[in-house]
Design a protein around this motif. Structure first.
Motif, mmCIF file in Angstrom:
data_model
loop_
_atom_site.group_PDB
_atom_site.id
_atom_site.type_symbol
_atom_site.label_atom_id
_atom_site.label_comp_id
_atom_site.label_asym_id
_atom_site.label_seq_id
_atom_site.Cartn_x
_atom_site.Cartn_y
_atom_site.Cartn_z
ATOM 1 N N GLU A 117 44.257 1.527 43.114
ATOM 2 C CA GLU A 117 45.618 1.973 43.398
ATOM 3 C C GLU A 117 46.639 0.871 43.128
ATOM 4 O OE1 GLU A 117 43.929 5.072 46.749
ATOM 5 O OE2 GLU A 117 45.255 3.442 47.389
ATOM 6 N N GLU A 118 46.213 -0.356 43.414
ATOM 7 C CA GLU A 118 47.091 -1.496 43.134
ATOM 8 C C GLU A 118 47.407 -1.572 41.637
ATOM 9 O OE1 GLU A 118 45.682 -5.169 44.887
ATOM 10 O OE2 GLU A 118 46.415 -6.275 43.161
ATOM 11 N N VAL A 119 46.398 -1.385 40.804
ATOM 12 C CA VAL A 119 46.586 -1.450 39.346
ATOM 13 C C VAL A 119 47.459 -0.286 38.872
ATOM 14 C CG1 VAL A 119 45.416 -1.350 37.107
ATOM 15 C CG2 VAL A 119 44.419 -2.685 38.970
ATOM 16 N N LEU A 120 47.167 0.917 39.348
ATOM 17 C CA LEU A 120 47.930 2.090 38.915
ATOM 18 C C LEU A 120 49.401 1.966 39.310
ATOM 19 C CD1 LEU A 120 45.461 5.011 39.763
ATOM 20 C CD2 LEU A 120 45.839 3.911 37.555
ATOM 21 N N CYS A 121 49.623 1.469 40.512
ATOM 22 C CA CYS A 121 51.006 1.367 40.998
ATOM 23 C C CYS A 121 51.789 0.251 40.321
ATOM 24 C CB CYS A 121 51.021 1.173 42.511
ATOM 25 S SG CYS A 121 50.540 2.657 43.414
ATOM 26 N N SER A 122 51.107 -0.624 39.597
ATOM 27 C CA SER A 122 51.816 -1.690 38.888
ATOM 28 C C SER A 122 52.483 -1.176 37.606
ATOM 29 C CB SER A 122 50.857 -2.839 38.549
ATOM 30 O OG SER A 122 49.890 -2.423 37.595
ATOM 31 N N HIS A 123 52.144 0.048 37.199
ATOM 32 C CA HIS A 123 52.771 0.642 36.013
ATOM 33 C C HIS A 123 54.216 1.004 36.336
ATOM 34 C CE1 HIS A 123 53.627 3.426 32.719
ATOM 35 N NE2 HIS A 123 52.543 2.959 32.098
ATOM 36 N N THR A 124 55.088 0.730 35.424
ATOM 37 C CA THR A 124 56.527 0.919 35.685
ATOM 38 C C THR A 124 56.907 2.374 35.950
ATOM 39 O OG1 THR A 124 56.900 1.046 33.295
ATOM 40 C CG2 THR A 124 57.228 -1.101 34.355
ATOM 41 N N ALA A 125 56.105 3.320 35.481
ATOM 42 C CA ALA A 125 56.460 4.730 35.650
ATOM 43 C C ALA A 125 55.908 5.324 36.944
ATOM 44 C CB ALA A 125 55.941 5.541 34.461
ATOM 45 N N GLN A 179 29.320 8.632 41.309
ATOM 46 C CA GLN A 179 30.737 8.897 41.519
ATOM 47 C C GLN A 179 31.529 8.381 40.331
ATOM 48 O OE1 GLN A 179 31.595 6.956 45.388
ATOM 49 N NE2 GLN A 179 32.365 8.935 46.061
ATOM 50 N N LEU A 180 32.648 9.046 40.061
ATOM 51 C CA LEU A 180 33.633 8.539 39.113
ATOM 52 C C LEU A 180 34.980 8.471 39.829
ATOM 53 C CD1 LEU A 180 32.851 10.442 35.780
ATOM 54 C CD2 LEU A 180 32.505 8.016 36.244
ATOM 55 N N PRO A 181 35.781 7.457 39.543
ATOM 56 C CA PRO A 181 37.096 7.383 40.160
ATOM 57 C C PRO A 181 38.070 8.363 39.502
ATOM 58 C CG PRO A 181 36.756 5.504 38.716
ATOM 59 C CD PRO A 181 35.472 6.282 38.708
ATOM 60 N N LEU A 182 38.829 9.053 40.331
ATOM 61 C CA LEU A 182 39.879 9.950 39.857
ATOM 62 C C LEU A 182 41.206 9.438 40.393
ATOM 63 C CD1 LEU A 182 41.228 12.585 38.815
ATOM 64 C CD2 LEU A 182 40.491 13.673 40.949
ATOM 65 N N GLY A 183 42.132 9.164 39.493
ATOM 66 C CA GLY A 183 43.449 8.685 39.891
ATOM 67 C C GLY A 183 44.453 9.825 39.947
ATOM 68 N N LEU A 184 45.113 9.974 41.088
ATOM 69 C CA LEU A 184 46.190 10.956 41.256
ATOM 70 C C LEU A 184 47.480 10.164 41.389
ATOM 71 C CD1 LEU A 184 44.127 12.829 43.902
ATOM 72 C CD2 LEU A 184 44.862 13.945 41.813
ATOM 73 N N VAL A 185 48.369 10.301 40.415
ATOM 74 C CA VAL A 185 49.580 9.477 40.416
ATOM 75 C C VAL A 185 50.828 10.339 40.528
ATOM 76 C CG1 VAL A 185 48.497 7.617 39.092
ATOM 77 C CG2 VAL A 185 49.738 9.401 37.886
ATOM 78 N N VAL A 186 51.782 9.816 41.273
ATOM 79 C CA VAL A 186 53.105 10.431 41.390
ATOM 80 C C VAL A 186 54.066 9.550 40.596
ATOM 81 C CG1 VAL A 186 54.948 11.107 42.953
ATOM 82 C CG2 VAL A 186 52.558 11.318 43.687
ATOM 83 N N ILE A 243 40.221 -4.429 36.074
ATOM 84 C CA ILE A 243 39.018 -4.277 36.906
ATOM 85 C C ILE A 243 37.758 -4.410 36.065
ATOM 86 C CG2 ILE A 243 37.750 -2.723 38.439
ATOM 87 C CD1 ILE A 243 40.382 -1.593 39.387
ATOM 88 N N GLY A 244 37.799 -3.894 34.845
ATOM 89 C CA GLY A 244 36.651 -4.023 33.958
ATOM 90 C C GLY A 244 36.077 -2.673 33.570
ATOM 91 N N ALA A 245 35.249 -2.694 32.541
ATOM 92 C CA ALA A 245 34.649 -1.453 32.044
ATOM 93 C C ALA A 245 33.722 -0.820 33.075
ATOM 94 C CB ALA A 245 33.887 -1.733 30.748
ATOM 95 N N VAL A 246 33.190 -1.647 34.019
ATOM 96 C CA VAL A 246 32.266 -1.117 35.025
ATOM 97 C C VAL A 246 32.925 -0.039 35.879
ATOM 98 C CG1 VAL A 246 30.882 -3.207 35.185
ATOM 99 C CG2 VAL A 246 32.889 -2.968 36.634
ATOM 100 N N ALA A 247 34.274 -0.018 35.912
ATOM 101 C CA ALA A 247 34.981 0.970 36.729
ATOM 102 C C ALA A 247 34.811 2.387 36.184
ATOM 103 C CB ALA A 247 36.466 0.624 36.800
ATOM 104 N N ALA A 248 34.491 2.527 34.907
ATOM 105 C CA ALA A 248 34.315 3.843 34.263
ATOM 106 C C ALA A 248 35.500 4.755 34.560
ATOM 107 C CB ALA A 248 33.001 4.491 34.718
ATOM 108 N N PHE A 249 36.707 4.191 34.466
ATOM 109 C CA PHE A 249 37.914 4.935 34.843
ATOM 110 C C PHE A 249 38.432 5.730 33.642
ATOM 111 C CE2 PHE A 249 41.294 5.964 37.607
ATOM 112 C CZ PHE A 249 42.473 5.958 36.884
#
Length: 645
Positions: free
Chosen positions: A513-521, A537-544, A568-574
């Protein structure tokens, strides 16, 4: 098959721990033998074998040479990536470790100093770890290829005197240069590292910084071999970082004495492995499995270990089976993810055709929950016991298992078995009261923990208390939820916090979430785990997104995915990210991640009484349906509930 022997050992280990672990400690060569087995500490974990001293490297290497078994292979190193293999005997390992330890000393590393190891799966990685143990230095292995920012955070926390790295790792996708990542990490971190040692691999040559970077080969040429130093049983052997719910890495500390005793005991009791046997844990030294059961466990008992660079289905789905046959592996340990990948590529088991696996006594699975289908498929194909077992980075060795070396018990698919002697496992309700069988609750372990488990968190006693010990006084909280059946088998159903388990990697949602929220949009974000047949498990990002912007949504999603991979790295499989208008929250502002996780898994969810805007859940459901994770017609709203979510 009877549980009687296990029950008796469980009682003995709990009621008479001094006698039980004193007997187990006899398998270790001590410099100062233990006079006291356990010393409790108020509000802490206590100390095992206080006042005793030893050297872990001596126990893992030198004593086998002195016992006349120097010509036995200690480590087979096999690389499917370079199509190469090598073998190193215990005598050769002793010579290499002693010389590299001398190189560390020459560069100013001494007892108690930290050394960060950022390496691929090569023999030199084992040499570096054992060399640190030889001189009483504390190693901290960071998973090779981790993003520079993640490596930097670990360097800042451990404050190492030196970093050992390789120029690159090799993945099925190609060469992964490590040296540029290391250089970037060393620029990012506050702590200044005076020296690095670099193993140049032919696939990529790293650029050396004069005065700071030293070639492995030159260090070895200039060094004089050194002897093992005496360390206290409670001196740290290593720090291993694991993600926490805050996103800040936690440095799990392992001691020398309890670690050696527990791992040596577990090799026979759990894995049924003794001196001269061949053991293969198809993991990575960046994980606890690599520490415990690629390096230390097998070598402590004088077995032969196998170090593997590669993936389960590269070059094909039969590679694991051919390696087991070629190296006469007696017990094989891998993650359910690996077996699922093999099953997906070769569901009929054609890769086993013509392969003789008579040497193999058992397959062990751990790293995330093993679904019954995967376990049963492996049993049918391999025709050996398939043993699911459960443990954590923090415990360092199995909590629940089927102890083949003591008394085999019935395999129940979906359960990792019975509590291993030394662990008093209970399932508790919110008030800390034990729950009846078949009732799910928080899995906790009554204190004291057995030897070999964590002795603390590096430089963070407060986090040890708040994260593990304070919630249920007198217990260590595992963070997992589950239940017992009538026979005492534990069923581990998943995490109770917001840490994702992606193919065995525990990754913090907070960090995503820290990484996603660093995006300017992006205005805010939530990350949840969605079930995946291969990776668990796979991570799912829900962004506003921020309002009033004209954006190319596909471009934003691509940028977010690239940003997570970089930081974070490729291991995140995001790979899964979607835009929602709002996130469901309580009135106090808590994001309802648990409710969204249930929604994404297709469960009907109760509308939490404290929800601020019920429409937000509907919007999330629509987004999940658009991604194909759920069906839009599927009923998802259950009866109202007073649960806060």
């Amino acid at each position: 098959m009877t549980h009687a022997k296990i029950r008796e050992l469980q009682r003995h280990a709990w009621q008479q721990p001094q006698a039980y672990w004193s007997q187990a400690a006899a398998a270790i060569d001590w410099i100062t033998p233990p006079k006291e087995v356990f010393q409790p500490q108020p509000f802490g974990l206590g100390q095992w074998f206080p006042g005793a001293s030893l050297n872990t490297c001596y126990n893992a290497v030198d004593r086998h040479v002195e016992a006349g078994r120097g010509e036995q292979v200690a480590i087979h190193t096999v690389s499917a990536m370079t199509n190469s293999a090598s073998a190193m005997t215990y005598l050769e390992l002793q010579q290499q470790v002693a010389r590299f330890a001398g190189g560390l000393v020459r560069l100013g590393v001494g007892k108690g100093d930290r050394v960060v190891i950022y390496m691929p799966m090569v023999t030199e990685t084992a040499i570096a770890m054992l060399a640190c143990a030889r001189i009483g230095a504390i190693h901290s292995v960071v998973f090779g290829g981790f993003a520079a920012s993640e490596l930097a955070s670990r360097i800042d926390d451990a404050t190492p005197k030196l970093v050992v790295s390789a120029s690159c790792g090799i993945e099925p996708s190609g060469v992964v240069p490590y040296k540029p990542l290391l250089d970037e990490a060393l620029t990012l971190c506050q702590h200044k590292v005076a020296n690095t040692i670099l193993l140049q691999r032919p696939q990529y040559q790293g650029e050396l910084q004069v005065g700071r970077d030293h070639l492995w080969q030159q260090v070895m040429a200039d060094a004089e071999p050194v002897a093992c130093v005496q360390v206290d049983a409670n001196d740290p052997l290593y720090i291993l970082y694991t993600s926490g719910t805050t996103g800040k890495p936690k440095g799990v500390v392992r001691d020398n004495g309890g670690h050696a005793v527990a791992l040596a005991w577990s090799m026979k009791a759990v894995y049924n492995i003794e001196a001269g046997d061949v053991f293969w844990a198809a993991s990575d030294v960046g994980w606890v499995v690599g520490h415990s059961y690629i390096i230390y466990g097998p070598l402590l008992v004088g077995a032969t270990t196998l170090l593997y660079e590669g993936k389960p289905v590269t070059p094909d789905a039969g590679i694991f089976w051919r390696i087991i046959e070629e190296y006469q592996v007696n017990a094989f340990f891998t993650a359910p993810t690996a077996i699922r990948a093999i099953k997906r590529a070769d569901s009929e088991g054609k890769g086993l055709a013509g392969v003789d696996l008579q040497c193999l006594k058992a397959l062990y699975l751990a790293g995330e929950r093993c679904d019954p289908d995967t376990l049963e498929w492996a049993q049918r194909q391999l025709k050996v016991p398939v043993i699911d077992h459960w443990w954590q980075t923090e415990t360092g060795w199995p909590i629940c298992a089927n102890p083949l070396g003591i008394a085999p018990i019935e395999v129940k698919p979906g359960s990792p078995g019975l509590a291993v002697p030394g662990y008093m496992v209970e399932v508790l309700d919110e008030l800390g009261q034990p729950l009846p069988v078949d009732t799910q609750g928080a899995i906790a372990i009554k204190l004291p923990l057995p030897p070999g488990t964590l002795t603390g968190l590096w430089n963070n006693p407060e986090r040890l208390q708040s994260g593990y010990l304070s919630h249920y006084p007198g217990y260590y909280v595992t963070g997992d939820a589950g239940y017992f059946d009538d026979d005492g088998y534990l069923y581990v159903m998943g995490r109770v916090d917001d840490v994702l388990n992606v193919a065995g990697h525990r990754l913090s949602t907070g960090r995503f979430e820290e990484v996603l929220c660093s995006h300017t949009a992006v205005a805010e974000a939530a990350v949840i785990g969605v079930d995946d047949a291969l990776k668990g498990q796979l991570p799912l990002g829900l962004v506003v997104l921020k309002q009033g912007q004209e954006l190319d949504l596909d471009a934003v999603k691509a940028e977010l995915i690239a940003s997570v991979r970089e930081q974070i790295g490729a291991v995140a499989a995001f790979k899964l990210v979607t835009v929602v208008e709002k996130l469901p929250k309580t009135r106090s502002g808590k994001i309802l991640r648990g409710t969204m996780r249930k929604l994404a898994s297709g469960q009907a969810v109760a509308l939490p009484a404290t929800i601020d805007d019920p429409q937000a859940l509907e919007l999330v459901h629509q987004a999940l349906a658009k991604m194909g994770l759920v069906t839009s017609a599927q009923p998802w709203l259950a009866q109202p509930s007073s649960v806060s979510g």
